[in-house]
Write a protein that holds these residues in place. Sequence first.
Motif, short mmCIF file in Angstrom:
data_model
loop_
_atom_site.label_atom_id
_atom_site.label_comp_id
_atom_site.label_asym_id
_atom_site.label_seq_id
_atom_site.Cartn_x
_atom_site.Cartn_y
_atom_site.Cartn_z
N ARG A 61 0.88 -1.04 -0.15
CA ARG A 61 -0.09 0.01 0.09
C ARG A 61 0.69 1.25 0.09
NH1 ARG A 61 -5.51 0.04 0.96
NH2 ARG A 61 -6.31 -2.07 1.33
N ASP A 98 -3.43 4.95 -4.07
CA ASP A 98 -4.23 5.04 -2.65
C ASP A 98 -5.61 4.40 -3.09
OD1 ASP A 98 -5.52 5.53 -0.21
OD2 ASP A 98 -5.53 7.71 -0.54
N THR A 143 -7.68 3.62 -0.48
CA THR A 143 -8.52 4.09 0.62
C THR A 143 -8.72 2.86 1.63
OG1 THR A 143 -10.71 3.93 -0.05
CG2 THR A 143 -9.30 5.91 -0.65
N GLU A 171 -13.06 10.16 -1.68
CA GLU A 171 -13.16 8.75 -1.82
C GLU A 171 -14.08 8.32 -2.57
OE1 GLU A 171 -12.22 7.41 2.07
OE2 GLU A 171 -10.56 8.36 2.35
#
Length: 767
Positions: A184, A189, A191, A265
């Motif tokens: 990661r 990203d 999330t 997001e």
Amino acid sequence: MCTKCLTPLPAEPQQYSGVLEDDYYAWKAAHRTGDFALRAAELTGQTDRLEAQRRQSLFQDVFLGDNDVPEADGLELLSVTTTMEAGVDIGPLNTVIMANMPPTRFNYQQRVGRAGRRNSPVALALTVCRGRSHDEHYFARPEAITNDPTPPPYLVLGMISVFRRVLLGEALRQAFEPLQPRDRRKGPDMTSNVHGQFGLAADWPVHRGAVRRWISEHPDRIRAAGRALQAVTSESIAAIDPVAAVDELLDQVDEVAGAAVGHPELSQRLAEAGLLPMFGFPTRSRLLYRSIPQKTFPWPPADSVNRDLAVALSKFAPGSETPQDGRLLRSSGVVSLVPSGRGVKAADDPFGPEQLVAMCRICSHVDPQAVVDPDTGSVGACPACDAESKYYKAVPFREPAGFRAAREARDYDGYREMGSNATSARTATDLEKTAPRIHRAADDWLVVHTGSGDRYIVNTNAGKLFRFVKNSGPWRGYLALDNPKAEADLEIALGATQHTDMLFVGAKGALDTRRGLRFDISKSRQIDGFPEAYHGRRAAWYSLAALLRRAAAPHLDVQPEELLSGIHGSDAPVAAPVMAYLADSLDNGAGFSTHLGSEGHIEEFLKAVDHYVQDLEAEHHALNCRSSCYACLRDYSNMRLHPLYDWRLARDLTDVLRGRKLRIDPEEHGVLLRGWADEEPNVMLKETAAGPVALFTSDFTGEPVAVAVKHPLESVTEECGNERLQALRHEVRTGGLADRIAFADSYSLDRTPAAVIEQVHTFAEEL
């Protein structure tokens, strides 16, 4: 005479000490044998998790701290909120005191059940009823709060919107699985959002091709997920093709991900847009910080208060005060504090993108695409109700990420929760776009709007907007300005959008001139100058909304708590349409309201409303309920509106909207007038061919004025006259009884007679 034993008292006062020996508590007080400590602590949902555990331990005489002193640190009383209602075992508790009546029997059972556990042989539960209609109802009926049957559990499997959300969530979860980076720290990203690890909305164009390719290559897995979700569902859901549904939903994902406004997001943005389920996660909550957190765990931090975004826009707005652990925290600014790998980071800009919407304070219409005149700043007249520009204005708003409290907090005295500068948020929507009008074959006065869309919740600070100055300190963000003359860096309203399902039921227009009826809640004057009361019509609309909610629950086989009700419109000084609405209480909506209002079901629902009214008209209810009760319109959630509710007004409004004749009860009108005449010598009753009237003669003018009673929905203005009232006015004038007549609203004369009589006195004294 002694009021306790009814024996004669001595004629002369004398010393008497027998009570000290005869009364147990008096003896304990006199001999000081009852002294004991009573240390109290608060335990709420806002109490820090570790501190909450510590207080529960101290309450149970479990001392875990090295410096704990049992005689000084022990707790004898915990003051708790509903967080202690279920799932908490605090040992051999023997007493529960409730400061008000719980909402339902289930809540009462849960709270009482905290005591008498383990080996405690005796437990006491005391409920202190407050002077509220809800408490008074159960105080008079204790058997209802202790023995009412438990509502049967239910599982709703027939809502298409819920099926589509869960299906899309599972399809995206599987499609994004191959895209998740092994490390990661090095990959994109993706999330860690609870709604799904689908990356950022800005990265959707990068992932879109791979996601669509995976879905097109794995239709069998999509169908397998669909079959699992379609098991034992209704025919309407079982007939859906899962692959086609996902393809259609992906087009909507493109639209939502590409919007200029929204959560960064992707999964959160999709959930807030109603494409993914919320599952009850508190992801739209906002924090009020008292200090900058030094640790990223636990989160939310201990020194903060948590509220849902829609509530925070009012409760945490600058100037508002919020209680926490015996202190009142005063909101002083807007901040964005984000936990990261290296600690808590303060963002420079704590606001989302600016949105400009035109809002009408007459009919609550909102237009997010209104065009503002650059010279005048006007957006013209309201397209929904034609209100002029002073009522229809453009409002810039931004969504806050969080709030900060002032450094100094004052003691909370238990009564005052909000500062004098606190303001409330208003809710509005664009009916034509989010809930368009549906076609009905019936030729009546009823209009229905339904659909899924966004509600705008905006706090304009009473129209003045909030004024902020940029903060360069550790908090970053913005500080609110109290000085109106200080220069501001930002002037903005606080707002947010909320996706839900809605159903609106209203009238074709504010006035029905053919029948002489009015449906608005604006203020006006009658033909002879007497104030035209609007309170009865407002009560009728609120009562209709409650009636729709209560009728919908058994029709859908769900509990009323699944739906919210209210009215859409305002009591501004111009005639404007008003509507009763239902909205799903579940975040993003469950599809209940849109199902009720759809073209295929609306007439069936209206029949269910008629059947519900027929049940209310049965003798066992109608003879015992003058206005409203827990068997018809009332429950705990609408307690603030109990004084307004009247099921007969709701019935009458339903009748006239459906094209039926308005029910008038002259006998009831006569009773109201006689009640006034019996109390005031200057009032004389007269019976005319058109109905009863009262003649009131003012000592100031010596001229009589006639007073008659009308139904709240009847109109007696210049632009809209009612035939029955016109005939009554004609009888009074041609019969020489009086030159002027005042028509008193039956609702107001019954509920607030003193206010109506005062208006009559003022009217009679006008020359």
